[in-house]
Write a protein that holds these residues in place. Structure first.
Motif, PDB file in Angstrom:
ATOM      1  N   PHE A   1       0.842  -1.191   0.000  1.00 55.76           N
ATOM      2  CA  PHE A   1       0.000   0.000   0.000  1.00 55.76           C
ATOM      3  C   PHE A   1       0.884   1.250   0.000  1.00 55.76           C
TER       4      PHE A   1
ATOM      5  N   LEU B   1       2.964   1.598  -3.261  1.00 55.77           N
ATOM      6  CA  LEU B   1       2.100   2.020  -4.364  1.00 55.77           C
ATOM      7  C   LEU B   1       1.651   3.469  -4.196  1.00 55.77           C
ATOM      8  N   LEU B   2       1.433   3.842  -2.952  1.00 55.80           N
ATOM      9  CA  LEU B   2       1.047   5.238  -2.704  1.00 55.80           C
ATOM     10  C   LEU B   2       2.169   6.170  -3.157  1.00 55.80           C
TER      11      LEU B   2
ATOM     12  N   LEU C   1       4.562   5.555  -5.303  1.00 53.88           N
ATOM     13  CA  LEU C   1       4.651   5.482  -6.758  1.00 53.88           C
ATOM     14  C   LEU C   1       3.543   6.319  -7.403  1.00 53.88           C
ATOM     15  N   GLY C   2       2.366   6.163  -6.831  1.00 55.28           N
ATOM     16  CA  GLY C   2       1.203   6.892  -7.330  1.00 55.28           C
ATOM     17  C   GLY C   2       1.400   8.388  -7.233  1.00 55.28           C
ATOM     18  N   TRP C   3       1.969   8.811  -6.094  1.00 53.03           N
ATOM     19  CA  TRP C   3       2.195  10.246  -5.916  1.00 53.03           C
ATOM     20  C   TRP C   3       3.176  10.796  -6.955  1.00 53.03           C
TER      21      TRP C   3
ATOM     22  N   PHE D   1       3.350   9.746  -9.983  1.00 51.49           N
ATOM     23  CA  PHE D   1       2.533   9.954 -11.196  1.00 51.49           C
ATOM     24  C   PHE D   1       1.749  11.250 -11.106  1.00 51.49           C
ATOM     25  N   VAL D   2       1.180  11.469  -9.933  1.00 50.64           N
ATOM     26  CA  VAL D   2       0.372  12.683  -9.752  1.00 50.64           C
ATOM     27  C   VAL D   2       1.255  13.906  -9.964  1.00 50.64           C
TER      28      VAL D   2
ATOM     29  N   GLN E   1       2.056  14.279 -13.614  1.00 53.77           N
ATOM     30  CA  GLN E   1       0.929  14.554 -14.522  1.00 53.77           C
ATOM     31  C   GLN E   1       0.321  15.941 -14.354  1.00 53.77           C
TER      32      GLN E   1
ATOM     33  N   VAL F   1      -5.567  14.866 -13.699  1.00 52.76           N
ATOM     34  CA  VAL F   1      -5.888  13.448 -13.864  1.00 52.76           C
ATOM     35  C   VAL F   1      -7.076  13.272 -14.793  1.00 52.76           C
TER      36      VAL F   1
ATOM     37  N   ILE G   1      -4.503   5.177 -10.422  1.00 52.60           N
ATOM     38  CA  ILE G   1      -3.952   5.557  -9.119  1.00 52.60           C
ATOM     39  C   ILE G   1      -4.018   7.072  -8.842  1.00 52.60           C
TER      40      ILE G   1
ATOM     41  N   LEU H   1      -5.535   8.840  -5.526  1.00 57.82           N
ATOM     42  CA  LEU H   1      -4.724   9.602  -4.572  1.00 57.82           C
ATOM     43  C   LEU H   1      -5.180  11.049  -4.450  1.00 57.82           C
TER      44      LEU H   1
END
Lengths: 49, 609
Positions: free
Chosen positions: A23, A26-27, A29-31, A33-34, A37, A40, B95, B99
């Motif tokens: 968790f 991935l969080l 990693l996800g951040w 991406f955010v 980007q 979204v 994701i 988030l």
């Protein structure tokens, strides 16, 4: 703070402690991406997500 | 005590307000924002519920969201993990949304609710239900049954895709569940996608297309895609699907199996898509029947409640009724995710707070008429501001004039009382017409609704006459049951059986061709004096003049447009389509009396569904 408490309560209820490190990774990693980007876009099969 | 239920952020967001005695109000956000299947926070729906009850958000005791975000996120992570490294593309897209918004749902909800009222107690007030518990609650608690089996079937919630539950008084126990990725909702959506329709909105089209084809691929589906057990449980072979990891519903292996690619929306419909539709429809019916038989066997009750998106498959519902597995069946009219808002509130009041349930003789849904209404003064004011030319008539005169117009073959926009909650127009936001006209189905589809010519229309029939016209033996107030027209009302044409595909449309199948599908079926709405007296009066007046107790009843909108909500929405739809007459409250408007020019871009503002 309340989010952290809730997520801890979730792990306790579901007893899926093994999911916690994944968790977290991935969080993070996800951040990334955010951050990369900016905005979204909802994926095509939005019902699943 | 007031409880507000909310569904949002996936599709069909909605709000519902209840108290300890009754369901007060409910509405879908799309009706206010005019964006079909709008998934945004239902701020307008909430404002409507509060305004109508004349309360502020501070007076609401609990606010219940219809599903649990952490559980859903758990499913997401576990799915990505089990398929990794496949699915990276999908993960990258999904994701960030989680988030930024969905994972911190409580905060997102509070931030949005604060736009309505800065209530310091919001943190304590917000509760979460589970997706399928919300569906089960929306099916059982408003039903007329003291105890009942409950089946919910949809795409997916958190983990559950299908559930069997038992409800007794104010209790509800989930007995069995089938989990993601095995899902009949997603299986049906995969075929919707493959046939070239939009997932989550084109499922109706696939259902309407089925009677044009034959189920020639059923065996192929059963041999390869799905393994159905005798108790109705099933497992999908995921190698044929791509929804777990990809951005499409089906995989290359699926294409290979059917020796075809997904149809592009611009490509014409062929017999292949019709046969696919008929085949998957038959598979769904088999699963629903087996699930119902198993529920009957395990729970030994006479009643069945249904909810979830698959419960909107009224062909399967009709077969379920015909099979008489259960003595009584009740289906939640807002069976999709919008109904989850109502279910979440009901689940909390009866299961969380353990308050007693008041069982109504018919049901507690108030005929699903739970949305906004406009009084005559508001209607007059709005019509004047729109520069409309109209007559104000007394009720009897209005009914008489409208039924005369219908008899003459006019298409009538009918706007009365409270708007319906759920996807069906039930006679308060409807376009009505004479079902006896052989041209009507084509005219309504192409000139008024601007949609595909193959799509059928539903009949609204006087309840006391339903046995004279259809094989249906029970009430169908929410237009959720399909049944065949009786043989003495059918018209037999020699060549019709030889016709294939859309050529079947060239024949007349009954004395009421506008509402009879090519397999002699119809999606029936029974109209009774008790549930909708004004609509009943109109249908009765039409019957007295024509001896036909049936009206074509289709939703008051064009393709891609949410059903009209306000007087202005109705007037705009009337002006920009070929609707001949508009009746709003006691006001009667004729198209040829209007001086307003149509907006040539009217249709373009609504995305194709």
């Amino acid at each position: 703070m309340s989010f952290i408490l809730e997520i801890l309560r979730y792990f306790k209820t579901r007893k899926k402690y093994w999911l916690a490190p994944i968790f977290l990774v991935l969080l993070l990693l996800g951040w990334l991406f955010v951050a990369a980007q900016g905005s979204v876009v909802a994926p095509f099969i939005y019902t699943l997500f | 005590m007031y409880i507000l239920g909310i569904s949002a952020y996936y599709h069909d967001s909605a709000a519902a307000l209840i108290n300890e005695n009754e369901i007060l109000y409910a509405a879908q956000e799309e009706r206010f924002t005019r964006i079909k299947h709008d998934a945004s926070f239902p701020i307008n729906s909430i404002k409507f519920c509060l305004k109508e009850q004349k309360i502020s958000l501070r007076q609401v005791d609990y606010i219940v969201f219809y599903e649990k975000p952490f559980l859903k996120f758990e499913r997401l992570l576990e799915t990505y993990l089990s398929f990794a490294p496949k699915g990276f593309q999908s993960f990258k897209l999904a994701i960030p949304i989680w988030l930024k918004e969905k994972l911190f749902l409580k905060k997102t909800l509070i931030d949005n609710l604060k736009k309505i009222c800065n209530d310091d107690n919001l943190v304590k007030k917000i509760k979460f239900s589970e997706h399928h518990l919300s569906h089960s609650a929306s099916a059982f608690f408003p039903s007329p049954f003291e105890s009942s089996a409950i089946l919910t079937m949809d795409g997916v919630g958190e983990w559950t895709t299908t559930s069997m539950a038992f409800g007794n008084k104010n209790k509800l126990d989930i007995i069995k569940e089938i989990h993601f990725p095995d899902s009949i909702g997603l299986l049906y959506s995969a075929f919707t996608y493959f046939a070239g329709f939009k997932v989550n909105s084109g499922e109706y089209k696939l259902m309407g297309l089925a009677p044009y084809g034959s189920p020639k691929y059923k065996k192929l589906i059963l041999d390869n895609l799905i393994d159905i057990k005798d108790d109705g449980s099933f497992r999908l072979d995921q190698s044929y699907f791509n929804y777990c990891v990809g951005l499409t519903m089906t995989s290359k292996k699926f294409n290979k199996l059917f020796n075809a690619s997904p149809r592009k929306a611009s490509e014409p419909l062929t017999e292949f898509q019709m046969d696919l539709a008929a085949s998957i429809q038959s598979v769904i019916e088999e699963i629903v029947i087996k699930l119902a038989k198993n529920a009957k066997k395990e729970l030994s009750v006479n009643n069945l409640c249904l909810s979830g998106g698959v419960a909107l498959n009224c062909v399967a519902n009709g077969i379920l009724v015909k099979n008489k597995i259960f003595k009584n069946i009740w289906i939640q009219p807002a069976s999709g995710d919008s109904g989850g808002a109502l279910g979440a509130a009901l689940a909390y009041i009866h299961l969380g707070l353990k308050l007693r349930r008041k069982i109504q003789k018919t049901d507690s849904m108030k005929n699903a008429l739970l949305g906004p209404k406009y009084n005559q003064n508001e209607i007059l004011k709005q019509l004047r501001s729109l520069n409309a030319n109209f007559l104000t008539l007394k009720t009897d005169e209005l009914i008489d004039k409208t039924s005369n117009a219908l008899k003459k073959g006019k298409a009538v926009g009918w706007f009365q009382g409270r708007m319906e909650f759920g996807p069906r127009a039930l006679g308060n936001r409807s376009i009505l017409a004479d079902p006896r006209s052989p041209k009507m189905q084509r005219e309504l589809n192409l000139k008024i609704k601007f949609r595909e010519s193959f799509r059928p229309f539903a009949p609204a029939i006087l309840l006391e006459k339903v046995n004279d016209w259809f094989e249906l033996s029970s009430e169908s107030p929410y237009m959720l049951l399909v049944s065949k027209i009786l043989s003495n009302k059918r018209v037999f044409v020699n060549n019709s059986k030889k016709a294939i595909g859309l050529k079947k449309l060239n024949f007349q199948y009954s004395k009421v061709p506008a509402i009879t599908h090519v397999d002699y079926s119809a999606r029936i709405q029974t109209v009774s004096k008790d549930t909708n007296p004004f609509f009943y009066k109109l249908t009765k007046s039409f019957y007295r003049k024509t001896r036909c107790p049936i009206l074509v009843n289709t939703s008051f909108n064009v393709r891609g447009e949410p059903i009209v909500n306000s007087v202005e929405d109705a007037f705009n739809c009337f002006i920009n389509t070929n609707i001949d007459v508009l009746v709003i409250g006691n006001c009667y408007l004729e198209k040829n009396q209007q001086n307003i020019k149509p907006n040539i871009n009217y249709l373009n503002q609504f995305e194709l569904d």
